[in-house]
Write a protein that holds these residues in place. Sequence first.
Motif, mmCIF file in Angstrom:
data_model
loop_
_atom_site.group_PDB
_atom_site.id
_atom_site.type_symbol
_atom_site.label_atom_id
_atom_site.label_comp_id
_atom_site.label_asym_id
_atom_site.label_seq_id
_atom_site.Cartn_x
_atom_site.Cartn_y
_atom_site.Cartn_z
ATOM 1 N N SER A 1 52.577 -9.177 -39.998
ATOM 2 C CA SER A 1 51.204 -8.986 -39.542
ATOM 3 C C SER A 1 50.780 -10.089 -38.587
ATOM 4 O O SER A 1 50.127 -9.836 -37.562
ATOM 5 C CB SER A 1 50.250 -8.943 -40.742
ATOM 6 O OG SER A 1 50.536 -7.848 -41.574
ATOM 7 N N ALA A 2 51.140 -11.332 -38.905
ATOM 8 C CA ALA A 2 50.785 -12.452 -38.038
ATOM 9 C C ALA A 2 51.448 -12.319 -36.674
ATOM 10 O O ALA A 2 50.817 -12.543 -35.632
ATOM 11 C CB ALA A 2 51.171 -13.769 -38.699
ATOM 12 N N ALA A 3 52.725 -11.947 -36.647
ATOM 13 C CA ALA A 3 53.448 -11.823 -35.382
ATOM 14 C C ALA A 3 52.889 -10.673 -34.549
ATOM 15 O O ALA A 3 52.652 -10.824 -33.342
ATOM 16 C CB ALA A 3 54.941 -11.610 -35.655
ATOM 17 N N VAL A 4 52.665 -9.514 -35.166
ATOM 18 C CA VAL A 4 52.123 -8.364 -34.439
ATOM 19 C C VAL A 4 50.717 -8.668 -33.951
ATOM 20 O O VAL A 4 50.348 -8.347 -32.812
ATOM 21 C CB VAL A 4 52.132 -7.106 -35.340
ATOM 22 C CG1 VAL A 4 51.380 -5.959 -34.673
ATOM 23 C CG2 VAL A 4 53.565 -6.686 -35.653
ATOM 24 N N GLY A 5 49.907 -9.296 -34.781
ATOM 25 C CA GLY A 5 48.545 -9.632 -34.386
ATOM 26 C C GLY A 5 48.491 -10.566 -33.203
ATOM 27 O O GLY A 5 47.599 -10.458 -32.346
ATOM 28 N N SER A 6 49.448 -11.496 -33.106
ATOM 29 C CA SER A 6 49.481 -12.423 -31.974
ATOM 30 C C SER A 6 49.944 -11.728 -30.708
ATOM 31 O O SER A 6 49.316 -11.844 -29.648
ATOM 32 C CB SER A 6 50.409 -13.605 -32.302
ATOM 33 O OG SER A 6 50.543 -14.457 -31.188
ATOM 34 N N VAL A 7 51.049 -10.993 -30.789
ATOM 35 C CA VAL A 7 51.637 -10.363 -29.599
ATOM 36 C C VAL A 7 50.723 -9.286 -29.028
ATOM 37 O O VAL A 7 50.578 -9.165 -27.803
ATOM 38 C CB VAL A 7 53.019 -9.781 -29.952
ATOM 39 C CG1 VAL A 7 53.543 -8.910 -28.816
ATOM 40 C CG2 VAL A 7 54.006 -10.903 -30.247
ATOM 41 N N LEU A 8 50.083 -8.501 -29.883
ATOM 42 C CA LEU A 8 49.222 -7.407 -29.423
ATOM 43 C C LEU A 8 47.749 -7.813 -29.343
ATOM 44 O O LEU A 8 46.896 -6.974 -29.069
ATOM 45 C CB LEU A 8 49.369 -6.196 -30.349
ATOM 46 C CG LEU A 8 50.767 -5.583 -30.422
ATOM 47 C CD1 LEU A 8 50.746 -4.320 -31.271
ATOM 48 C CD2 LEU A 8 51.313 -5.275 -29.035
ATOM 49 N N TYR A 9 47.488 -9.081 -29.561
ATOM 50 C CA TYR A 9 46.138 -9.635 -29.535
ATOM 51 C C TYR A 9 45.192 -8.817 -30.408
ATOM 52 O O TYR A 9 44.221 -8.218 -29.948
ATOM 53 C CB TYR A 9 45.594 -9.733 -28.113
ATOM 54 C CG TYR A 9 44.376 -10.642 -28.039
ATOM 55 C CD1 TYR A 9 44.506 -12.012 -28.213
ATOM 56 C CD2 TYR A 9 43.109 -10.132 -27.829
ATOM 57 C CE1 TYR A 9 43.406 -12.843 -28.175
ATOM 58 C CE2 TYR A 9 41.995 -10.958 -27.786
ATOM 59 C CZ TYR A 9 42.153 -12.312 -27.968
ATOM 60 O OH TYR A 9 41.060 -13.143 -27.942
ATOM 61 N N GLU A 10 45.524 -8.829 -31.679
ATOM 62 C CA GLU A 10 44.675 -8.231 -32.705
ATOM 63 C C GLU A 10 44.245 -9.368 -33.623
ATOM 64 O O GLU A 10 44.894 -9.655 -34.643
ATOM 65 C CB GLU A 10 45.443 -7.151 -33.478
ATOM 66 C CG GLU A 10 45.851 -5.952 -32.662
ATOM 67 C CD GLU A 10 44.670 -5.084 -32.290
ATOM 68 O OE1 GLU A 10 43.659 -5.109 -33.028
ATOM 69 O OE2 GLU A 10 44.747 -4.366 -31.269
ATOM 70 N N PRO A 11 43.161 -10.076 -33.288
ATOM 71 C CA PRO A 11 42.772 -11.292 -34.026
ATOM 72 C C PRO A 11 42.617 -11.086 -35.526
ATOM 73 O O PRO A 11 43.018 -11.933 -36.311
ATOM 74 C CB PRO A 11 41.445 -11.690 -33.372
ATOM 75 C CG PRO A 11 41.492 -11.083 -32.017
ATOM 76 C CD PRO A 11 42.243 -9.795 -32.168
ATOM 77 N N LYS A 12 42.032 -9.963 -35.922
ATOM 78 C CA LYS A 12 41.826 -9.720 -37.350
ATOM 79 C C LYS A 12 43.160 -9.610 -38.079
ATOM 80 O O LYS A 12 43.342 -10.189 -39.165
ATOM 81 C CB LYS A 12 41.003 -8.443 -37.536
ATOM 82 C CG LYS A 12 40.668 -8.135 -38.983
ATOM 83 C CD LYS A 12 39.805 -6.885 -39.095
ATOM 84 C CE LYS A 12 39.494 -6.559 -40.552
ATOM 85 N NZ LYS A 12 38.666 -5.327 -40.664
ATOM 86 N N LEU A 13 44.105 -8.891 -37.487
ATOM 87 C CA LEU A 13 45.426 -8.731 -38.093
ATOM 88 C C LEU A 13 46.154 -10.073 -38.142
ATOM 89 O O LEU A 13 46.818 -10.405 -39.139
ATOM 90 C CB LEU A 13 46.237 -7.710 -37.297
ATOM 91 C CG LEU A 13 47.602 -7.306 -37.856
ATOM 92 C CD1 LEU A 13 47.442 -6.640 -39.214
ATOM 93 C CD2 LEU A 13 48.316 -6.367 -36.878
ATOM 94 N N PHE A 14 46.022 -10.852 -37.067
ATOM 95 C CA PHE A 14 46.676 -12.165 -37.003
ATOM 96 C C PHE A 14 46.122 -13.102 -38.080
ATOM 97 O O PHE A 14 46.875 -13.756 -38.808
ATOM 98 C CB PHE A 14 46.478 -12.775 -35.618
ATOM 99 C CG PHE A 14 46.961 -14.194 -35.500
ATOM 100 C CD1 PHE A 14 48.316 -14.484 -35.429
ATOM 101 C CD2 PHE A 14 46.049 -15.244 -35.473
ATOM 102 C CE1 PHE A 14 48.758 -15.789 -35.323
ATOM 103 C CE2 PHE A 14 46.484 -16.551 -35.369
ATOM 104 C CZ PHE A 14 47.840 -16.830 -35.290
#
Length: 445
Positions: A146-159
């Motif tokens: 979740s942290a990696a996907v949130g960072s790469v796709l710029y999803e702050p809540k997920l990150f």
Amino acid sequence: MLIPRGRREAVLHALDEAGIDYALSEEVGRAEYEAHVSFPLPTSAVEPVLSRLRDAGVEEDGFTVVLSAETVVSKNFERLRTNYTALALSRPELIARAEEMAPALSTFVVMTIVSAVVATTGLLSNSAAVIIGAMIIAPVMGPAISAAVGSVLYEPKLFRRGVGLQLFGVALAIVSALAFSVLLKETLLVPPGFDPLSVPQVQERLAPNVLSLVLAIGAGVAAVFSLTRGVSSVLVGAMIAVALVPPAATVGIGVAWNEPLAVFEAGTLLLVNVLAVNLVALGLLWVSGYRPVVADRVGTARKTTIRLVGVIAVSLVLLSLVLVLTSALSLVDAEFESNLHEEVERTLADEEYRGARLVEADVDVSPLRSVLFNQMVEVTVVVDTRDGLPPEGLAEGLRTTIRDEQGFDAIVRIETVDAAFPSDDADERRRVALGALAPSGRSAI
């Protein structure tokens, strides 16, 4: 997919150009859409086709549902399967799967506590099977992904959720292992004088070295491929748990038994594994071409990801230096212990100590511990003498030999076994030396 008003021709033209079969129906439920179109795609074609349709006027946040089809019978579909060979999820699917992999907080807390307690049980009982069971139930894969996907796709809540669950999970695992270890220790469920650091499964987590990175890197690669290529997430999650949960449990054990060196070694291994898994996941997702769904966020996502990768990489380099140091000192420890018996035997061969026989030689404070915690190297030597008294000057003689031969100034303790004990059996003498009978004399310098 619902087609916005005025975009029907552009969307259908894009599908025809791509050779995609579709079924079209009028949309009567929502005024802003004029038609509903359904079309089958290979998994690898979802992301490029969605990008093409966005160019045709479908909104970034439009109404699109991606479903799994059991079977598609179509010549066009088979051609699409041939044209799109990369097995990657679309960005919306990637986000959805990452969100699904991060469990609800209550579930995460319960499973983390259970896995930490089970892992501690396996470590202290030296049971690899029990440790494997703890790895299977540990919910550690979801937060890292979740942290990696949130960072790469710029999803702050997920990150933020991914990072928060990782930090909270590691802390919770350590505290759970500590509480369970204290319970075992105080209720005498383990024998008095039990030394957890002598258990082989615990020892495996107390020798961090550069090779420890291999497991973490492999776990990170497997996690990304599990997410994007459909590999079993259960098996990959267990692999990541192997890198994280046993070291966390070992930290708790070290705190419970007041072993700062164990806490340092297992804690270093834990940090290295956490950082390496996240670094590999971030790097692979970015190299795979994943970018934010909203084009305006690509630049921000790039800056955030590069900054995050830089911080993790620098931290890993610094920790790797610690791993190299501990690896070197561990070799020194091994060499020190292997030479100790020979040096003691050689010293006892001197005529002034004639009649003294070596029973056991133990290193109480190793060179590694002496360097890290500014302590003197300590050695305990158990000898068997005729009169049951430690030979005069033996401690000083051994201390001089160790200093001259190995370069360490050491505290040497001499313990003797009662000479009246008749057995010549080596195993029996070892049993006596380790406490079956109390030593009859002591000398230390």
